[in-house]
Design a protein around this motif. Structure first.
Motif, PDB file in Angstrom:
ATOM      1  N   ALA A 198       0.827  -1.206   0.000  1.00 57.52           N
ATOM      2  CA  ALA A 198       0.000   0.000   0.000  1.00 57.52           C
ATOM      3  C   ALA A 198       0.864   1.261   0.000  1.00 57.52           C
ATOM      4  N   PHE A 199       1.915   1.244   0.800  1.00 55.83           N
ATOM      5  CA  PHE A 199       2.803   2.422   0.805  1.00 55.83           C
ATOM      6  C   PHE A 199       3.367   2.653  -0.581  1.00 55.83           C
ATOM      7  N   GLY A 200       3.666   1.567  -1.265  1.00 49.86           N
ATOM      8  CA  GLY A 200       4.245   1.666  -2.595  1.00 49.86           C
ATOM      9  C   GLY A 200       3.318   2.340  -3.589  1.00 49.86           C
ATOM     10  N   LEU A 201       2.015   2.371  -3.282  1.00 46.72           N
ATOM     11  CA  LEU A 201       1.069   3.026  -4.172  1.00 46.72           C
ATOM     12  C   LEU A 201       0.853   4.478  -3.778  1.00 46.72           C
ATOM     13  N   GLY A 202       1.623   4.943  -2.787  1.00 49.66           N
ATOM     14  CA  GLY A 202       1.480   6.332  -2.389  1.00 49.66           C
ATOM     15  C   GLY A 202       0.450   6.545  -1.303  1.00 49.66           C
ATOM     16  N   ALA A 203       0.066   5.483  -0.601  1.00 49.52           N
ATOM     17  CA  ALA A 203      -0.912   5.635   0.466  1.00 49.52           C
ATOM     18  C   ALA A 203      -0.261   6.287   1.675  1.00 49.52           C
ATOM     19  N   THR A 204      -1.056   7.070   2.410  1.00 48.60           N
ATOM     20  CA  THR A 204      -0.547   7.631   3.658  1.00 48.60           C
ATOM     21  C   THR A 204      -0.672   6.564   4.745  1.00 48.60           C
ATOM     22  N   ARG A 205      -0.037   6.823   5.864  1.00 49.19           N
ATOM     23  CA  ARG A 205      -0.070   5.867   6.959  1.00 49.19           C
ATOM     24  C   ARG A 205      -1.506   5.574   7.389  1.00 49.19           C
ATOM     25  N   PHE A 206      -2.308   6.629   7.424  1.00 43.21           N
ATOM     26  CA  PHE A 206      -3.698   6.479   7.830  1.00 43.21           C
ATOM     27  C   PHE A 206      -4.447   5.570   6.863  1.00 43.21           C
ATOM     28  N   GLU A 207      -4.194   5.780   5.571  1.00 44.65           N
ATOM     29  CA  GLU A 207      -4.880   4.944   4.579  1.00 44.65           C
ATOM     30  C   GLU A 207      -4.427   3.494   4.675  1.00 44.65           C
ATOM     31  N   VAL A 208      -3.145   3.316   4.926  1.00 43.47           N
ATOM     32  CA  VAL A 208      -2.656   1.947   5.086  1.00 43.47           C
ATOM     33  C   VAL A 208      -3.338   1.299   6.280  1.00 43.47           C
ATOM     34  N   ALA A 209      -3.399   2.049   7.385  1.00 44.90           N
ATOM     35  CA  ALA A 209      -3.973   1.492   8.605  1.00 44.90           C
ATOM     36  C   ALA A 209      -5.438   1.137   8.408  1.00 44.90           C
TER      37      ALA A 209
ATOM     38  N   ARG C  16      -5.314  14.658   1.924  1.00 47.26           N
ATOM     39  CA  ARG C  16      -5.023  13.348   2.512  1.00 47.26           C
ATOM     40  C   ARG C  16      -3.932  13.454   3.574  1.00 47.26           C
ATOM     41  N   LEU C  17      -2.967  14.288   3.287  1.00 48.11           N
ATOM     42  CA  LEU C  17      -1.873  14.403   4.253  1.00 48.11           C
ATOM     43  C   LEU C  17      -2.359  15.072   5.530  1.00 48.11           C
ATOM     44  N   ILE C  18      -3.257  16.047   5.380  1.00 43.55           N
ATOM     45  CA  ILE C  18      -3.798  16.699   6.571  1.00 43.55           C
ATOM     46  C   ILE C  18      -4.593  15.692   7.399  1.00 43.55           C
ATOM     47  N   VAL C  19      -5.471  14.938   6.677  1.00 47.57           N
ATOM     48  CA  VAL C  19      -6.251  13.901   7.370  1.00 47.57           C
ATOM     49  C   VAL C  19      -5.320  12.967   8.122  1.00 47.57           C
ATOM     50  N   ASN C  20      -4.261  12.570   7.439  1.00 51.80           N
ATOM     51  CA  ASN C  20      -3.320  11.646   8.053  1.00 51.80           C
ATOM     52  C   ASN C  20      -2.762  12.214   9.350  1.00 51.80           C
ATOM     53  N   ASN C  21      -2.314  13.467   9.291  1.00 49.38           N
ATOM     54  CA  ASN C  21      -1.715  14.036  10.493  1.00 49.38           C
ATOM     55  C   ASN C  21      -2.735  14.256  11.596  1.00 49.38           C
ATOM     56  N   LEU C  22      -3.924  14.680  11.175  1.00 51.20           N
ATOM     57  CA  LEU C  22      -4.996  14.903  12.138  1.00 51.20           C
ATOM     58  C   LEU C  22      -5.305  13.617  12.891  1.00 51.20           C
ATOM     59  N   LEU C  23      -5.449  12.540  12.104  1.00 42.14           N
ATOM     60  CA  LEU C  23      -5.836  11.293  12.742  1.00 42.14           C
ATOM     61  C   LEU C  23      -4.705  10.718  13.564  1.00 42.14           C
ATOM     62  N   LYS C  24      -3.501  10.983  13.123  1.00 46.01           N
ATOM     63  CA  LYS C  24      -2.390  10.526  13.949  1.00 46.01           C
ATOM     64  C   LYS C  24      -2.503  11.160  15.330  1.00 46.01           C
ATOM     65  N   GLY C  25      -2.799  12.461  15.346  1.00 46.17           N
ATOM     66  CA  GLY C  25      -2.987  13.148  16.617  1.00 46.17           C
ATOM     67  C   GLY C  25      -4.131  12.539  17.401  1.00 46.17           C
ATOM     68  N   LEU C  26      -5.202  12.231  16.680  1.00 52.18           N
ATOM     69  CA  LEU C  26      -6.375  11.661  17.346  1.00 52.18           C
ATOM     70  C   LEU C  26      -6.044  10.307  17.967  1.00 52.18           C
TER      71      LEU C  26
ATOM     72  N   ILE D 136      -7.669   5.758  -3.277  1.00 49.37           N
ATOM     73  CA  ILE D 136      -7.056   6.625  -2.272  1.00 49.37           C
ATOM     74  C   ILE D 136      -6.624   7.936  -2.890  1.00 49.37           C
ATOM     75  N   HIS D 137      -6.409   7.941  -4.192  1.00 52.58           N
ATOM     76  CA  HIS D 137      -6.032   9.202  -4.826  1.00 52.58           C
ATOM     77  C   HIS D 137      -7.244   9.989  -5.286  1.00 52.58           C
ATOM     78  N   GLY D 138      -8.389   9.634  -4.787  1.00 50.37           N
ATOM     79  CA  GLY D 138      -9.551  10.501  -4.951  1.00 50.37           C
ATOM     80  C   GLY D 138     -10.403  10.204  -6.156  1.00 50.37           C
ATOM     81  N   ILE D 139     -10.143   9.082  -6.843  1.00 51.04           N
ATOM     82  CA  ILE D 139     -10.983   8.770  -8.002  1.00 51.04           C
ATOM     83  C   ILE D 139     -12.121   7.869  -7.547  1.00 51.04           C
ATOM     84  N   ARG D 140     -13.339   8.350  -7.722  1.00 57.56           N
ATOM     85  CA  ARG D 140     -14.485   7.646  -7.147  1.00 57.56           C
ATOM     86  C   ARG D 140     -15.461   7.170  -8.215  1.00 57.56           C
ATOM     87  N   ASN D 141     -15.380   7.786  -9.373  1.00 56.98           N
ATOM     88  CA  ASN D 141     -16.311   7.470 -10.448  1.00 56.98           C
ATOM     89  C   ASN D 141     -16.242   5.985 -10.818  1.00 56.98           C
TER      90      ASN D 141
END
Ligand SMILES: Nc1ncnc2c1ncn2[C@@H]1O[C@H](COP(=O)(O)OP(=O)(O)OP(=O)(O)O)[C@@H](O)[C@H]1O
Ligand SMILES: Nc1ncnc2c1ncn2[C@@H]1O[C@H](COP(=O)(O)OP(=O)(O)OP(=O)(O)O)[C@@H](O)[C@H]1O
Ligand SMILES: [Mg+2]
Ligand SMILES: [Mg+2]
Ligand SMILES: O=P([O-])([O-])[O-]
Lengths: 311, 297, 292, 276, 276
Positions: A198-209, C16-26, D136-141
């Motif tokens: 998942a990280f390899g696809l550019g996912a953030t840590r939150f998305e991976v989790a 997405r990066l903001i969400v990530n950091n926000l949730l990390k804090g949460l 995850i990159h925002g494509i939903r269609n």
């Protein structure tokens, strides 16, 4: 010492020991088997005592009334009603509040510990969290009654001193470590390769989790929820001290309620005379409680066994 | 003063040992606990256990032979006496003190100035229609009342049921407990709470509770319970005697007999200390004589 | 031809990066929540109770006067209870574990015992109290004694000890068995002289943790029965008794603030006892870790 | 070791083989400059300087533990998942240093896809696996996603095998199929570069062949960096080859040149099987 | 593979090398007759017939998985620790069939000691390790035990190294020392036979040498069966050698004979390194 002497000594001893040793080798397993059987005897004992006394209870009170009556008021024999629903509703109310506290916090802690925290942090925080699980429930009960309830009353002035909310929250706090710890175990056992993918696809840590690890560990996580619910249902002292003693069908968390466990304690403290209907009623309540938690435990075992080897 | 007195009695029973088991009224519990505590200090070898599971529950145990003394906040009932007879247990009743069964409110309750027996009946009786204060008396706020009461196994409940509720039984949504402390906690923690129990529990928690004056049906005057009004009987109909029932067989045991003596010698002052009203001195003496008689048999 | 719109990707990236950091804090705050509650709880117990913890508190019995109230009867009651619970649950628990690990054939009956133990661990403690009341107090006529309470507690923690002991025994390397059998040792000799000594640290650690659960349990003993006012130290297994959690419950349910402070003092003593027990467990674990 | 014969075949196929001069003309996707990398105290990469050409297959070979995986993981900063990693030097990707604090690693990884040694599909349906990245990159269609799935699976040459079971769990597939699913998953976000760390080492020969053919196909659109322990494979499929040893880059040249006429003695020793 | 030279050295040392005829005269400690052994459905030993000579070193060689360990563990019925094991045939030890239901396996193991591949001392003191055997056999006299400890440790040539630290944990010793402690532990109950399953494979060369010398010493008093994957070792220390293949005994002969002039083609292939 001649070289043969040890051998001879062994020979001699063998002759002597033969019978004793043979006996020991037979008796010991028999004794150990007995120890193992005790666990079954305990279960049989529990089920048997519950069933026998419950049957007596149902000879006096119809099972239909028990299951359908909306009121639980056993204290005046002439005018008694035995509707387990109100005790169940109190119990479930507590369990629901507890889970509303414990699931988000426990799960978030699990995610933090397994996905974000460094090894060192995890090794530091996890045992401390587990201390929470080791604190006697009477301490939590006292905490609920003398700290949490007054605090809540400041926010909700109308709230009764005995209510469902405060013990519900505190039961929730008590089971946070259980959910956190078991869920963290489940998430940690998700292979790293999956995270890398998942990280390899550019996912953030939150998305991976949330999108990879959580779904993969779902069975373990759900099993931890079910076990935690079972704990919440069986919890006694917190609700006894802070929950009140008025069984009722209500969703109002500011009101006093009664759980199945608290009822058993209430009656036990009054030392109800042996042989009265009230005396038998605690067995019927305990039977209900036992069935509830047994089902929960079996579900948890089933889930974790059924879905263990997923990856 | 009390302690020294207790000390003297204790010395008489030096080297005594044995077990004394007491259960019953939670109203009497404060006196009995105090007595046991003082007695135990002088006689550490005698093991006194005191329970407060309620008068009725106490008699159940008494009849089962589990206890040596059974405390009561009402006289023994006929069926209880019958059960004891059946079990072959002989016993004698001793009066320990007077109590004023107190009706208490939360201190934030500013509207209740006094209550009549009828109002109490209307509020507490089984099947009561009363939900809010306004249902009790016009002008009182329309806030839901929370009821707290001793459990049905208690003498206080029986007494209240007989004197106030005319045997109708108590409303079912009342929060009941055999432990009067729980009732105190309940009323003191809920603005619209009301409850009743022995005077001692009120006195001990005066800062958290407000006691309601009760209108004496004979004089039509509202009376607040206190030492004087209870002793004089002005506080009616909720004044009552408190008892302990002693098992004769137990009194043949030196420790139990010694303890019984101690109880009668010290009940007065200790009752006053915990918040009940002592009997006149001669009443205790009479009962001591009776005790000697029983043991002498 | 490109299906992926790089503009969308760009646009969502920041969010997405903001969400990530926000949730990390949460998540972090959720984790800290538990720690904060623990700190608040301990702090409150400490500030409320410490004033009452002195020598007299250990040396006095329960009293109607808070300043004279002490925990002696309850403390000794707890120790007496442990004197019953520890040996009974250890012998039964370890025995059961040895049977399951060493002797039991892997058949349906063994699996049944195993499932049974897992389920027993999930039965609410108050139900064990009813078992104790029916079997020990009434059926065996032990009355409300140390023995009845201790046996009830033994059954309560039995499953925990069994599981801990099983794990400890399973961790003993197979080559130690081989060595012992190779010398002509019998099965029981091997278990007693090789397996148990190697497994004992693990067994002890688990057992101490289980016992500390028993020390803190209240509900089953309320059902089995412990008197409201006990001002003596038990002197035999058949003596009546009270234990620390029940004494604390008694104090906590009194309305007077002073008694709440006494209850907090009692809690401090109880927590101290648990802390000592747990430290011993940790010490044992650390001392014997990685021996083979 | 019949390296020579492989080479010969290859030469025949590629008549327009790149010479040293033409190499200069190909633009590079990554410029690695003085890269050093440490795991704690242990240095795993030493002063790496290296231009990775665009739309070509670059193979990285070397004995076990020489730092191949470490290097390739550095290109998408995946190596930072190991917390003790430290780096120095720079890697330029489209002109920007990827180690720059302003550089967003998620963005880098969107452009630089990766396929791992062991197939690692998510425990979800095939469809869900492919759309994970786009989603995850925002494509939903839904329609776009469907198109992406088909296109990516076709790109990974597995569409025909799985088109009827898109909603079955990807774990039910064979290892080789799983690996192509992982490749498709990577293609779905349309990266510029695809990194492959021994993508065939866990596969059977037939699956390996399929992946190799695929790589040849993919280089029309993507720049590919592939780590392999199999020198024949490197010789068969790559345009350029880099030889790593003990964390250093010993030789980097056209694959033909490197295998037929290595300029470093150590390269020669390695490709002739004298060590490793 | 300089097997030949090892052989030559050996021949020089042993002038009274046993011939085929003299072999018959040596009494045997174990007579293995038609032994078959199955792990569940898989047959691990097939129709083994075999006489193990007294007070000699018998080596068992063969490729991995051929059943060497299984066979040697059958001699003291240790193989039965695996619950799915079934056997047929018989093994006579001092005239009695060890599979006989009346035969007590503890007695057998008292007479037939065993040393394992990995040193496996108990996690106790050195002293306690040695006296473990005597104690379980009922010897409690402190003085006797002390004597046994010294004698056994001397027998295992480790007395001087450990005599000052008898009460320290045996885990503190080096692997080679641990293995000799295990040997001493085995000697303490004065067995007739010592079985060794690759006793040196986890040890360094010097420790290996010590053990090998020890074996030569011990055969004066004990019959020794040793499994080894090291053919030079077998050649150096054994009198007889058995070659196992796929659970069958292919050849059993004097060590000299077997290594210099094997009668079976497969033996020859194996000792010349053609497989295994
Ligand atoms: N997570 C890690 N922590 C510490 N050191 C590591 C880590 N990963 C790799 N190393 C070390 O870095 C060096 C290079 O490892 P790397 O995995 O890059 O080698 P490789 O060339 O890919 O080998 P292989 O062909 O076996 O995959 C090795 O010495 C290895 O021990
Ligand atoms: N516990 C077991 N359960 C099932 N099969 C087994 C077991 N132990 C060994 N086997 C099988 O029995 C056969 C012989 O194994 P054994 O260990 O005797 O071989 P070995 O010659 O000692 O090999 P090595 O040199 O690797 O030790 C092998 O095919 C092995 O897979
Ligand atoms: Mg690698
Ligand atoms: Mg082997
Ligand atoms: O506890 P009671 O005094 O009300 O019986």
């Amino acid at each position: 010492m001649a070289s043969s002497s040890v051998r001879e000594m062994i020979e001699q001893n063998k002759a002597k020991q033969k019978n004793i040793q043979g006996l020991v080798e037979k008796l010991v397993p028999a004794f150990l088997f007995l120890c193992a059987v005790i666990s079954i005897l305990t279960t049989i004992g529990i089920v048997f005592t519950l069933i026998v006394e419950t049957i007596t209870f149902f000879q006096r009170v119809s099972i239909i009334q028990f299951l359908t009556d909306k009121k639980w008021y056993p204290f005046v024999e002439a005018n008694a009603s035995y509707g387990i629903l109100s005790l169940i509703s109190g119990t479930l109310l507590i369990a629901v509040i507890a889970m509303m506290v414990a699931i988000p916090i426990g799960l978030a802690s699990a995610i933090y510990l397994s996905e974000y925290a460094s090894d060192k942090t995890r090794r530091f925080i996890k045992p401390i969290l587990e201390v929470l699980a080791g604190i006697p429930t009477i301490v939590y009960g006292f905490f609920a009654l003398t700290f949490v309830t007054p605090m809540l009353q400041k926010i909700i002035p109308d709230m009764s001193i005995f209510n469902a909310l405060s013990p519900g929250i505190v039961v929730g706090i008590m089971i946070i470590p259980m959910i956190a710890s078991l869920s963290e175990d489940a998430m940690s056992s998700v292979p790293n390769a999956m995270r890398e993918g998942a990280f390899g696809l550019g996912a953030t840590r939150f998305e991976v989790a949330t999108k990879v690890v959580l779904p993969a560990a779902l069975s373990g996580i759900i099993a931890s929820f079910v076990l935690a619910i079972s704990r919440a249902i069986g919890e006694t002292m917190i609700v006894t001290l802070a929950g009140g003693a008025t069984p009722k069908l209500t969703l109002d968390v500011t009101e006093s309620i009664q759980t199945m466990t608290a009822y058993i304690v209430q009656v036990s403290l009054g030392d109800i005379g042996f042989g009265t209907t009230i005396y038998y009623s605690i067995y019927a309540v305990a039977m209900t409680l036992f069935i509830f938690t047994l089902i929960m435990n079996l579900i948890a075992q089933y889930i974790s066994r059924r879905f263990r080897e997923e990856y | 003063g009390n302690e020294e007195e207790a000390g003297e009695t204790g010395e008489a029973g030096e080297s005594l040992s044995g077990e004394v088991a007491i259960d019953g009224s939670s109203t009497v519990l404060p006196i009995m606990e105090a007595l046991a505590e003082e007695y135990q200090m002088e006689n550490p070898e005698v093991r006194v256990t005191v329970g407060g599971s309620g008068t009725g529950n106490g008699f159940d145990k008494f009849a089962a032979g589990e206890t040596h003394f059974s405390d009561a906040s009402r006289p023994i009932k006929e069926e209880e006496a019958a059960a004891l007879e059946e079990a072959g247990i002989e016993y004698t009743e001793f009066t320990l003190a007077y109590d004023g069964l107190s009706v208490v409110l939360n201190p934030e309750n500013t509207w209740v100035d006094q209550l009549t027996v009828e109002e109490l009946n209307k509020m507490f009786a089984m099947g009561s229609e009363v939900k809010t204060w306004a249902d009790v008396r016009e002008g009182w706020p329309e806030e839901e009342i929370e009821f707290f009461a001793p459990g049905t196994g208690s003498g206080t409940y029986d007494y209240f049921n007989e004197e106030i509720l005319e045997e109708s039984g108590i409303r079912q949504d009342a929060q009941t407990s055999e432990d009067d402390n729980v009732l105190v906690t309940g009323v003191s923690g809920s603005k619209n709470g009301i409850g009743f129990f022995g005077y001692a529990y009120y006195l001990e928690n005066q800062d958290k509770l407000k006691v309601a004056p009760i209108v004496n049906p004979d004089t039509n005057e509202a009376v607040t319970p206190d030492f004087d009004t209870i002793q004089s009987g002005e506080y009616a109909p909720l004044s009552r005697p408190l008892f302990t029932y002693a098992k004769h067989e137990a009194l043949t045991d030196a420790a139990a007999y010694d303890y019984a003596q101690f109880v009668l010698e010290n009940a007065g002052p200790l009752a006053e200390e915990v918040g009940y009203v002592a009997l006149p001195e001669e009443k205790y003496q009479e009962q001591l004589d009776k005790l000697a008689e029983i043991a002498g048999e | 031809m490109k299906l992926i719109d790089t503009k969308i990707v760009q646009r969502t990236m920041g969010k997405r990066l903001i969400v990530n950091n926000l949730l990390k804090g949460l998540f972090l705050s959720a984790t800290l929540f538990g720690l904060v509650v623990l700190a608040v709880l301990l702090y409150r117990m400490f500030t409320q109770g410490i004033g009452y913890v002195d020598w007299d508190f250990f040396n006095n019995f329960a009293s109607r006067r808070p300043e004279r109230a002490g925990i002696k009867a309850a403390l000794f009651g707890t120790l007496w209870l442990m004197a019953v619970t520890a040996p009974v649950s250890l012998i039964l628990g370890v025995g059961c574990a040895i049977y399951l690990e060493e002797y039991a054939k892997k058949n349906g009956f063994t699996r049944f015992i195993q499932i049974n133990i897992a389920n027993l661990a999930g039965v609410p403690s108050i139900v064990f109290g009813l078992l104790g009341l029916t079997v020990f107090v009434r059926l065996m006529d032990l009355e409300r004694s140390v023995l009845a309470g201790g046996l009830t507690m033994s059954l309560l923690i039995l499953p925990v000890i069994v599981v801990a002991a099983q794990e400890a025994i399973r961790a003993v390397p197979k080559h130690l068995y081989e060595a012992s059998y190779g010398m002509g040792a019998t099965k029981w000799q091997t278990i007693r002289r090789v397996v148990l000594p190697a497994a004992i640290p693990g067994i002890l650690t688990g057992s101490i943790l289980a016992l500390s659960r028993a020390v803190g349990e209240t509900a089953p003993l309320i059902v089995v029965g412990a008197a409201a006012f006990v001002a003596f130290v038990p002197d035999s297994l058949l003596s009546s008794f009270t234990v620390m959690p029940i004494q604390i419950y008694n104090w906590a349910s009194r309305p007077q603030v002073e008694f709440h402070e006494v209850a907090a003092a009692g809690i401090l003593v109880l927590l101290l006892l648990l802390l000592i027990m747990n430290s011993i467990a940790v010490l044992i674990r650390n001392k014997f870790q990685k021996r083979y | 070791m019949d390296m020579q014969s492989v080479m010969n075949e290859k030469k025949e196929k590629k008549n327009n083989s790149t010479s040293n001069e033409s190499k200069k003309e190909i633009p590079s996707v990554f410029s690695v400059k003085n890269l050093n990398l440490w795991y704690g105290e242990d240095q795993a990469l030493k002063e790496i300087n290296f231009e990775i050409p665009e739309k070509q297959v670059t193979a990285i070979i070397g004995p076990s533990g020489c730092g191949k995986s470490t290097f390739i993981k550095t290109l998408n900063r995946m190596v930072e998942m190991v917390p003790i990693v430290r780096t120095s030097g720079e890697i330029l990707y489209s002109g920007k240093n990827i180690f720059d604090s302003k550089f967003r690693v998620e963005e880098l990884r969107t452009k630089v896809g990766m396929v791992f040694q062991k197939p690692n599909p998510f425990p979800k349906s095939i469809y869900e696996n492919i759309v994970y990245g786009p989603k995850i990159h925002g494509i939903r269609n839904k329609k776009v996603l469907d198109e992406i799935v088909e296109k990516s699976l076709r790109g990974a040459a597995i569409w025909d095998e799985v088109k009827d079971r898109l909603h079955e769990n990807a774990f039910g597939l064979s290892g080789g199929q799983q690996q192509r699913i992982c490749l498709a998953r990577c293609l779905a976000i349309e990266p510029d570069v695809i990194l492959m760390d021994e993508p065939t080492s866990a596969l059977d020969p037939i699956s390996t062949l399929k992946i190799e053919e695929l790589v040849q196909e993919l280089k029309k659109e993507f720049s590919i960096v592939i780590v392999t322990h199999n020198m024949q494979q490197a010789a068969r499929i790559s345009d350029k080859t880099a030889f790593f040893l003990n964390g250093e880059i010993i030789e980097f040249d056209d694959t033909n040149k490197l295998f037929s006429n290595p300029s470093d003695k150590r390269t020669e020793d390695y490709i002739t099987g004298r060590f490793g």
